[in-house]
Design a protein around this motif. Structure first.
Motif, short mmCIF file in Angstrom:
data_model
loop_
_atom_site.label_atom_id
_atom_site.label_comp_id
_atom_site.label_asym_id
_atom_site.label_seq_id
_atom_site.Cartn_x
_atom_site.Cartn_y
_atom_site.Cartn_z
N GLY A 229 -33.59 -20.52 -21.03
CA GLY A 229 -35.02 -20.28 -21.06
C GLY A 229 -35.40 -18.93 -21.64
O GLY A 229 -36.60 -18.63 -21.73
N ALA A 230 -34.42 -18.11 -22.01
CA ALA A 230 -34.75 -16.80 -22.58
C ALA A 230 -35.37 -16.99 -23.96
O ALA A 230 -34.77 -17.59 -24.85
N ALA A 231 -36.58 -16.46 -24.15
CA ALA A 231 -37.25 -16.58 -25.44
C ALA A 231 -36.54 -15.74 -26.50
O ALA A 231 -36.58 -16.06 -27.69
N GLU A 232 -35.91 -14.67 -26.07
CA GLU A 232 -35.12 -13.82 -26.96
C GLU A 232 -33.87 -13.39 -26.22
O GLU A 232 -33.95 -12.94 -25.08
N LEU A 233 -32.72 -13.52 -26.86
CA LEU A 233 -31.45 -13.15 -26.24
C LEU A 233 -30.62 -12.37 -27.23
O LEU A 233 -30.18 -12.90 -28.25
N GLU A 234 -30.43 -11.10 -26.94
CA GLU A 234 -29.66 -10.21 -27.81
C GLU A 234 -28.57 -9.55 -26.98
O GLU A 234 -28.87 -8.79 -26.05
N ILE A 235 -27.32 -9.84 -27.30
CA ILE A 235 -26.20 -9.30 -26.54
C ILE A 235 -25.55 -8.18 -27.34
O ILE A 235 -25.03 -8.40 -28.43
N ALA A 236 -25.61 -6.97 -26.79
CA ALA A 236 -25.05 -5.81 -27.48
C ALA A 236 -23.55 -5.70 -27.24
O ALA A 236 -22.78 -5.40 -28.16
N ARG A 237 -23.13 -5.94 -26.00
CA ARG A 237 -21.72 -5.84 -25.63
C ARG A 237 -21.40 -6.89 -24.57
O ARG A 237 -22.26 -7.24 -23.77
N GLY A 238 -20.15 -7.33 -24.57
CA GLY A 238 -19.69 -8.24 -23.52
C GLY A 238 -19.93 -9.70 -23.79
O GLY A 238 -19.97 -10.50 -22.85
N VAL A 239 -20.04 -10.09 -25.07
CA VAL A 239 -20.24 -11.51 -25.37
C VAL A 239 -19.07 -12.36 -24.86
O VAL A 239 -19.23 -13.54 -24.55
N ASP A 240 -17.91 -11.73 -24.71
CA ASP A 240 -16.74 -12.45 -24.21
C ASP A 240 -16.85 -12.79 -22.73
O ASP A 240 -16.02 -13.53 -22.20
N ARG A 241 -17.88 -12.27 -22.04
CA ARG A 241 -18.03 -12.53 -20.61
C ARG A 241 -19.00 -13.69 -20.32
O ARG A 241 -19.37 -13.92 -19.17
N LEU A 242 -19.37 -14.44 -21.35
CA LEU A 242 -20.36 -15.50 -21.18
C LEU A 242 -19.82 -16.77 -20.52
O LEU A 242 -20.59 -17.68 -20.23
N ALA A 243 -18.53 -16.87 -20.31
CA ALA A 243 -18.02 -18.03 -19.57
C ALA A 243 -18.67 -18.05 -18.20
O ALA A 243 -18.74 -17.04 -17.50
N GLY A 244 -19.18 -19.20 -17.82
CA GLY A 244 -19.92 -19.32 -16.56
C GLY A 244 -21.42 -19.31 -16.78
O GLY A 244 -22.18 -19.46 -15.84
N ALA A 245 -21.84 -19.11 -18.04
CA ALA A 245 -23.27 -19.19 -18.39
C ALA A 245 -23.51 -20.44 -19.21
O ALA A 245 -22.58 -21.04 -19.76
N VAL A 246 -24.78 -20.82 -19.29
CA VAL A 246 -25.16 -21.94 -20.15
C VAL A 246 -26.22 -21.44 -21.11
O VAL A 246 -27.16 -20.73 -20.72
N ILE A 247 -26.06 -21.76 -22.40
CA ILE A 247 -27.01 -21.37 -23.42
C ILE A 247 -27.42 -22.61 -24.20
O ILE A 247 -26.78 -23.66 -24.10
#
Length: 248
Positions: free
Chosen positions: A208-226
């Motif tokens: 539901g995020a209208a804007e999503l910008e990941i500066a660091r830690g993209v490797d930690r997204l396991a456990g999230a849904v996009i």
């Protein structure tokens, strides 16, 4: 690249639309279900106006209304706020380290450098905040809704968030480094330059995020849904994480 992508969507992308909420969870009992955040159910009692003038360390504040109070520089470290309403208060450099804010509503707070390190927020609504540099590192947030407003440089390093909803707000460079997020939802909000370094995510719904910008830690997204659209937007970051060069 496909291996990393599978890890990212393992929280359960529901192809063909958003998952449905039922009995506290999004989706049904299938493998793709994402547990939804439980929201606070607040019913404040009749409130008395705050008349003490200044916060005190380890103070006990019960069923009080703080209306447009200037709490700049006050020291309420270790204080307990129970069934309280803070409306339009100024929180510049206010010290609330180790404070406990329970069953309370904060509406329109504004300030820079508010210190809520290692605080506990449980069954709390934070509405239309205008805050910068809020220190919430090491804090515990449970059944919290942050709705509207803008928070710059929110420090949630090593915090624990369970059943937290960020809704219709703007977060600029929030820091979730080393934090644990469980049943956290981002709804119609902008998340700019987020740091997820060392974070642990479980049932985190970013769709539901209208804007999503990941500066660091993209490797930690396991456990999230996009969403699939967010996956495309994150493709350059994912390629960089894998060391893949994209040309042409």
């Amino acid at each position: 690249m496909s291996v990393l992508v599978r890890g990212i969507v393992s929280g359960g992308v529901q192809h063909g639309g958003m998952a449905r909420r039922a009995t506290g969870a999004s989706g049904g009992p299938g493998r793709g279900a994402v547990k939804g955040a439980r929201r606070p159910e607040l019913r404040l009692p009749p409130l008395e106006p705050f008349r003490d003038g200044e916060l005190e360390p380890d103070g006990d504040y019960d069923s009080l209304e703080f209306r447009e109070e200037d709490l700049t520089g006050h020291d309420g470290g270790g204080a307990r706020f129970m069934d309280c309403a803070l409306k339009g208060c100024v929180l510049d450099e206010t010290r609330l380290h180790h404070a406990r804010i329970l069953d309370s509503v904060l509406t329109g707070p504004r300030g820079v450098g508010t210190d809520l390190a290692e605080a506990t927020l449980r069954d709390v609504e934070l509405v239309d905040a205008r805050l910068g540099g809020v220190q919430l590192h090491g804090s515990v947030l449970e059944r919290v809704v942050i709705r509207g407003g803008k928070i710059d440089y929110l420090n949630l390093r090593k915090a624990r968030l369970r059943d937290v909803v960020f809704e219709s707000c703007v977060l600029v460079e929030p820091d979730f480094g080393g934090a644990r997020l469980e049943r956290v939802e981002f709804v119609d909000c902008a998340v700019k330059g987020v740091d997820l370094t060392g974070a642990t995510l479980a049932d985190v719904d970013l769709r539901g995020a209208a804007e999503l910008e990941i500066a660091r830690g993209v490797d930690r997204l396991a456990g999230a849904v996009i969403s699939s659209g967010q996956l495309l937007d994150l493709a350059p970051v994912l390629a960089a994480q894998l060391g893949v060069r994209v040309e042409g």
